[in-house]
Design a protein around this motif. Structure first.
Motif, PDB file in Angstrom:
ATOM      1  N   ARG A  37       0.826  -1.220   0.000  1.00 10.10           N
ATOM      2  CA  ARG A  37       0.000   0.000   0.000  1.00 10.10           C
ATOM      3  C   ARG A  37       0.855   1.263   0.000  1.00 10.10           C
ATOM      4  O   ARG A  37       0.486   2.276  -0.573  1.00 10.10           O
ATOM      5  CB  ARG A  37      -0.927   0.004   1.219  1.00 10.10           C
ATOM      6  CG  ARG A  37      -1.940  -1.136   1.240  1.00 10.10           C
ATOM      7  CD  ARG A  37      -2.895  -1.009   2.426  1.00 10.10           C
ATOM      8  NE  ARG A  37      -2.179  -1.004   3.699  1.00 10.10           N
ATOM      9  CZ  ARG A  37      -1.812  -2.094   4.357  1.00 10.10           C
ATOM     10  NH1 ARG A  37      -2.080  -3.280   3.841  1.00 10.10           N
ATOM     11  NH2 ARG A  37      -1.164  -2.017   5.515  1.00 10.10           N
ATOM     12  N   ASP A  38       2.009   1.196   0.675  1.00  4.77           N
ATOM     13  CA  ASP A  38       2.895   2.351   0.741  1.00  4.77           C
ATOM     14  C   ASP A  38       4.283   1.854   1.122  1.00  4.77           C
ATOM     15  O   ASP A  38       4.469   0.688   1.478  1.00  4.77           O
ATOM     16  CB  ASP A  38       2.390   3.387   1.750  1.00  4.77           C
ATOM     17  CG  ASP A  38       2.184   2.804   3.138  1.00  4.77           C
ATOM     18  OD1 ASP A  38       3.180   2.461   3.794  1.00  4.77           O
ATOM     19  OD2 ASP A  38       1.023   2.677   3.569  1.00  4.77           O
ATOM     20  N   GLN A  65       0.710   3.924  -3.017  1.00  3.18           N
ATOM     21  CA  GLN A  65       0.134   3.275  -4.179  1.00  3.18           C
ATOM     22  C   GLN A  65      -1.316   3.703  -4.367  1.00  3.18           C
ATOM     23  O   GLN A  65      -2.101   3.688  -3.417  1.00  3.18           O
ATOM     24  CB  GLN A  65       0.207   1.756  -4.032  1.00  3.18           C
ATOM     25  CG  GLN A  65       1.615   1.223  -3.768  1.00  3.18           C
ATOM     26  CD  GLN A  65       2.613   1.686  -4.810  1.00  3.18           C
ATOM     27  OE1 GLN A  65       2.370   1.549  -6.005  1.00  3.18           O
ATOM     28  NE2 GLN A  65       3.735   2.227  -4.373  1.00  3.18           N
ATOM     29  N   ARG A  70      -8.400   2.922  -3.242  1.00  4.74           N
ATOM     30  CA  ARG A  70      -7.283   3.437  -2.446  1.00  4.74           C
ATOM     31  C   ARG A  70      -7.459   4.931  -2.196  1.00  4.74           C
ATOM     32  O   ARG A  70      -8.349   5.568  -2.733  1.00  4.74           O
ATOM     33  CB  ARG A  70      -5.959   3.162  -3.144  1.00  4.74           C
ATOM     34  CG  ARG A  70      -5.736   1.677  -3.396  1.00  4.74           C
ATOM     35  CD  ARG A  70      -4.288   1.344  -3.586  1.00  4.74           C
ATOM     36  NE  ARG A  70      -4.084  -0.089  -3.764  1.00  4.74           N
ATOM     37  CZ  ARG A  70      -3.068  -0.766  -3.274  1.00  4.74           C
ATOM     38  NH1 ARG A  70      -2.157  -0.138  -2.556  1.00  4.74           N
ATOM     39  NH2 ARG A  70      -2.943  -2.060  -3.477  1.00  4.74           N
ATOM     40  N   ASP A 247       4.045  -0.813   3.837  1.00  6.41           N
ATOM     41  CA  ASP A 247       2.767  -0.812   4.564  1.00  6.41           C
ATOM     42  C   ASP A 247       2.901  -0.156   5.941  1.00  6.41           C
ATOM     43  O   ASP A 247       2.575  -0.736   6.979  1.00  6.41           O
ATOM     44  CB  ASP A 247       2.218  -2.236   4.683  1.00  6.41           C
ATOM     45  CG  ASP A 247       1.900  -2.844   3.323  1.00  6.41           C
ATOM     46  OD1 ASP A 247       1.551  -2.076   2.407  1.00  6.41           O
ATOM     47  OD2 ASP A 247       1.993  -4.077   3.176  1.00  6.41           O
TER      48      ASP A 247
END
Length: 253
Positions: A37-38, A65, A70, A247
């Motif tokens: 996610r990051d 991301q 999102r 994440d």
């Protein structure tokens, strides 16, 4: 094709979509790889000039991301230099837009202002290194056309291990591109670009990208050491990930 100079991980392995060429599918595997996610990376950049003299820089890169469901529609990347003092505070921000041109911004602390990097500048040197703004900030999949030169190529890693690979040719659709053609090796087991030969307007092989090491970081395959060499300038830039995390809960702000 994206050089994936920072992040790389497993990509979906379904076959080509209806009407999609296999070459485009291979490129899409790199583009759609899972990078969490990051992320946050602490990196060291070493610049080597034609006389062999070196300069060291330290930087951090945060990534968020984007996509359906999102926090942001497209990926976002924020880079900051922390050392040495002459470049400390310099920032580079990339906002990807699914249905529009990506935006790139460079913050120059000495001038106290932000400069937008135009699309025509995307293949220019990134703060004096052998990497370009495109290399660091990413390319759009549709900015290139693709041809599969070898379905059964192989790549020998610096540690001597051998990996099956696709040999992919990418041609820029921009008529004035500084580097209109790239020939890449993409690993089949983990679809990341591990080697790329970059050709200038005279079709001379000017630059070479090499992934020197890759490892799993928080379960995500990551290129942890890479080199870009410019044969015509006689220069080289090394990038090494010293610490990486995924994440973390990085948000849009």
């Amino acid at each position: 094709l994206l050089l994936s100079v920072v992040l790389a991980g497993p990509a979906p392995q379904q076959g080509p979509r209806p009407g999609e060429s296999r070459a485009h599918w291979v490129a899409r595997q790199v583009q759609e790889r899972d990078t969490g996610r990051d992320s946050r990376m602490s990196m060291r950049m070493t610049l080597v000039d034609r006389r062999g003299r070196t300069r060291e820089r330290a930087l951090t890169i945060k990534g968020l991301q984007g996509g359906p469901g999102r926090a942001v529609p497209g990926d976002r990347t924020l880079l900051h230099f922390t050392l040495p003092n002459d470049i400390r505070g310099t920032g580079f921000l990339v906002w990807e837009h699914p249905d529009a041109d990506d935006e790139r911004f460079l913050y120059l602390p000495a001038l106290g202002r932000v400069r937008r990097i135009a699309g025509s500048e995307a293949q220019e040197s990134f703060v004096g290194s052998d990497f370009t703004y495109e290399d660091i900030g990413g390319r759009e999949l549709d900015d290139y056309t693709y041809a599969l030169l070898d379905e059964n190529a192989a790549w020998t890693a610096p540690d001597g291990s051998r990996h099956d690979a696709w040999k992919l040719e990418s041609k820029s659709v921009a008529p004035g591109a500084r580097f209109p053609r790239i020939v890449s090796l993409v690993r089949k087991d983990v679809p990341i670009v591990v080697h790329a030969e970059i050709y200038n307007k005279r079709n001379e092989k000017q630059k070479t990208f090499e992934a020197r090491a890759a490892a799993k970081v928080d379960g995500v395959w990551t290129v942890t050491s890479m080199t870009m060499t410019d044969a015509l300038e006689g220069t080289r830039t090394d990038l090494v990930v010293e610490e990486g995390e995924y994440d973390l809960g990085v948000g849009p702000r």
